[in-house]
Design a protein around this motif. Structure first.
Motif, PDB file in Angstrom:
ATOM      1  N   TRP A  34       0.856  -1.175   0.000  1.00  0.00           N
ATOM      2  CA  TRP A  34       0.000   0.000   0.000  1.00  0.00           C
ATOM      3  C   TRP A  34       0.893   1.226   0.000  1.00  0.00           C
ATOM      4  O   TRP A  34       1.850   1.263   0.777  1.00  0.00           O
ATOM      5  CB  TRP A  34      -0.930   0.011   1.209  1.00  0.00           C
ATOM      6  N   PRO A  35       0.637   2.208  -0.777  1.00  0.00           N
ATOM      7  CA  PRO A  35      -0.436   2.219  -1.773  1.00  0.00           C
ATOM      8  C   PRO A  35      -0.150   1.237  -2.913  1.00  0.00           C
ATOM      9  O   PRO A  35       0.998   0.884  -3.171  1.00  0.00           O
ATOM     10  CB  PRO A  35      -0.442   3.657  -2.270  1.00  0.00           C
ATOM     11  N   LEU A  36      -1.226   0.825  -3.566  1.00  0.00           N
ATOM     12  CA  LEU A  36      -1.075  -0.087  -4.695  1.00  0.00           C
ATOM     13  C   LEU A  36      -0.199   0.548  -5.766  1.00  0.00           C
ATOM     14  O   LEU A  36      -0.244   1.759  -5.977  1.00  0.00           O
ATOM     15  CB  LEU A  36      -2.444  -0.432  -5.283  1.00  0.00           C
ATOM     16  N   SER A  37       0.543  -0.297  -6.452  1.00  0.00           N
ATOM     17  CA  SER A  37       1.491   0.192  -7.450  1.00  0.00           C
ATOM     18  C   SER A  37       1.185  -0.406  -8.821  1.00  0.00           C
ATOM     19  O   SER A  37       0.993  -1.618  -8.945  1.00  0.00           O
ATOM     20  CB  SER A  37       2.904  -0.201  -7.010  1.00  0.00           C
ATOM     21  N   GLU A  38       1.149   0.452  -9.824  1.00  0.00           N
ATOM     22  CA  GLU A  38       0.959  -0.021 -11.202  1.00  0.00           C
ATOM     23  C   GLU A  38       2.071  -0.991 -11.572  1.00  0.00           C
ATOM     24  O   GLU A  38       1.811  -2.024 -12.213  1.00  0.00           O
ATOM     25  CB  GLU A  38       0.942   1.161 -12.165  1.00  0.00           C
ATOM     26  N   THR A  39       3.279  -0.685 -11.187  1.00  0.00           N
ATOM     27  CA  THR A  39       4.423  -1.537 -11.516  1.00  0.00           C
ATOM     28  C   THR A  39       4.253  -2.932 -10.919  1.00  0.00           C
ATOM     29  O   THR A  39       4.482  -3.936 -11.596  1.00  0.00           O
ATOM     30  CB  THR A  39       5.735  -0.897 -11.018  1.00  0.00           C
ATOM     31  N   GLU A  40       3.826  -3.009  -9.655  1.00  0.00           N
ATOM     32  CA  GLU A  40       3.613  -4.316  -9.019  1.00  0.00           C
ATOM     33  C   GLU A  40       2.532  -5.116  -9.748  1.00  0.00           C
ATOM     34  O   GLU A  40       2.670  -6.313  -9.946  1.00  0.00           O
ATOM     35  CB  GLU A  40       3.229  -4.147  -7.550  1.00  0.00           C
ATOM     36  N   MET A  41       1.445  -4.442 -10.122  1.00  0.00           N
ATOM     37  CA  MET A  41       0.374  -5.141 -10.848  1.00  0.00           C
ATOM     38  C   MET A  41       0.879  -5.664 -12.189  1.00  0.00           C
ATOM     39  O   MET A  41       0.644  -6.815 -12.547  1.00  0.00           O
ATOM     40  CB  MET A  41      -0.830  -4.225 -11.086  1.00  0.00           C
ATOM     41  N   VAL A  42       1.541  -4.811 -12.925  1.00  0.00           N
ATOM     42  CA  VAL A  42       2.025  -5.205 -14.249  1.00  0.00           C
ATOM     43  C   VAL A  42       3.040  -6.341 -14.115  1.00  0.00           C
ATOM     44  O   VAL A  42       2.984  -7.323 -14.863  1.00  0.00           O
ATOM     45  CB  VAL A  42       2.618  -3.999 -15.013  1.00  0.00           C
ATOM     46  N   ASN A  43       3.945  -6.246 -13.157  1.00  0.00           N
ATOM     47  CA  ASN A  43       4.935  -7.312 -12.968  1.00  0.00           C
ATOM     48  C   ASN A  43       4.254  -8.641 -12.645  1.00  0.00           C
ATOM     49  O   ASN A  43       4.630  -9.677 -13.188  1.00  0.00           O
ATOM     50  CB  ASN A  43       5.927  -6.942 -11.859  1.00  0.00           C
ATOM     51  N   ARG A  44       3.252  -8.612 -11.768  1.00  0.00           N
ATOM     52  CA  ARG A  44       2.552  -9.862 -11.433  1.00  0.00           C
ATOM     53  C   ARG A  44       1.803 -10.410 -12.647  1.00  0.00           C
ATOM     54  O   ARG A  44       1.734 -11.620 -12.849  1.00  0.00           O
ATOM     55  CB  ARG A  44       1.605  -9.660 -10.263  1.00  0.00           C
ATOM     56  N   SER A  45       1.249  -9.528 -13.451  1.00  0.00           N
ATOM     57  CA  SER A  45       0.485  -9.979 -14.630  1.00  0.00           C
ATOM     58  C   SER A  45       1.361 -10.715 -15.633  1.00  0.00           C
ATOM     59  O   SER A  45       0.861 -11.446 -16.487  1.00  0.00           O
ATOM     60  CB  SER A  45      -0.201  -8.801 -15.314  1.00  0.00           C
ATOM     61  N   GLN A  46       2.672 -10.537 -15.532  1.00  0.00           N
ATOM     62  CA  GLN A  46       3.586 -11.151 -16.492  1.00  0.00           C
ATOM     63  C   GLN A  46       4.123 -12.507 -16.027  1.00  0.00           C
ATOM     64  O   GLN A  46       4.868 -13.158 -16.767  1.00  0.00           O
ATOM     65  CB  GLN A  46       4.742 -10.190 -16.782  1.00  0.00           C
TER      66      GLN A  46
END
Length: 104
Positions: A34-46
Motif C-alpha cells: 500500500w499504496p497499490l502500485s501499477e508496476t507491481e500489478m504489471v509485474n505480477r500480470s507477467q
C-alpha cells in the motif's frame, strides 16, 4: 460485455477502485503493498502461472479477476473486484461465470 486480457494501461483504473489500505488488503492480501502500485500489478500480470482478466463493456472497465494456473486441470479464481460504480448490478456473477466458461 466481454472478458478480455488485462493490459498494463488497465492497472491505473483498477488501482483507483481502492481508496483505503483496508480495502486493498481485503482484496489483495499481502501480495501488493500500500499504496497499490501499477508496476507491481504489471509485474505480477507477467508471471507465467498468472492471468489477469478485465470485464468490460465498451470503454468501461467493470471488473477484474486474477486466474492462477495451478496445474493443467486446475485454475484458481483470485483477487476478484468490481468497479465501485457498478457494484450491486450482477457484474460479479457475470465475471465469475465468464471466467469459468472461458476455461471449460
Amino acid at each position: 460485455m466481454n472478458l478480455r486480457k488485462f493490459v498494463a494501461q488497465d492497472s491505473t483504473e483498477v488501482i483507483s477502485w481502492f481508496s483505503t489500505e483496508k480495502e486493498s488488503l481485503l482484496w489483495g492480501g499481502w501480495m501488493f503493498g500500500w499504496p497499490l502500485s501499477e508496476t507491481e500489478m504489471v509485474n505480477r500480470s507477467q508471471l507465467p502461472e498468472v492471468e489477469f482478466m478485465v470485464l468490460s463493456s465498451g470503454n468501461d472497465k467493470l471488473g477484474f479477476i486474477e486466474l492462477q494456473h495451478i496445474s493443467e486441470t486446475e485454475i484458481r479464481l483470485c483477487r476478484v473486484v468490481i468497479n465501485p460504480e457498478y457494484r450491486g448490478l450482477g457484474y460479479g456473477r457475470a465475471l465469475i461465470a465468464l471466467s469459468i466458461y472461458r476455461r471449460s
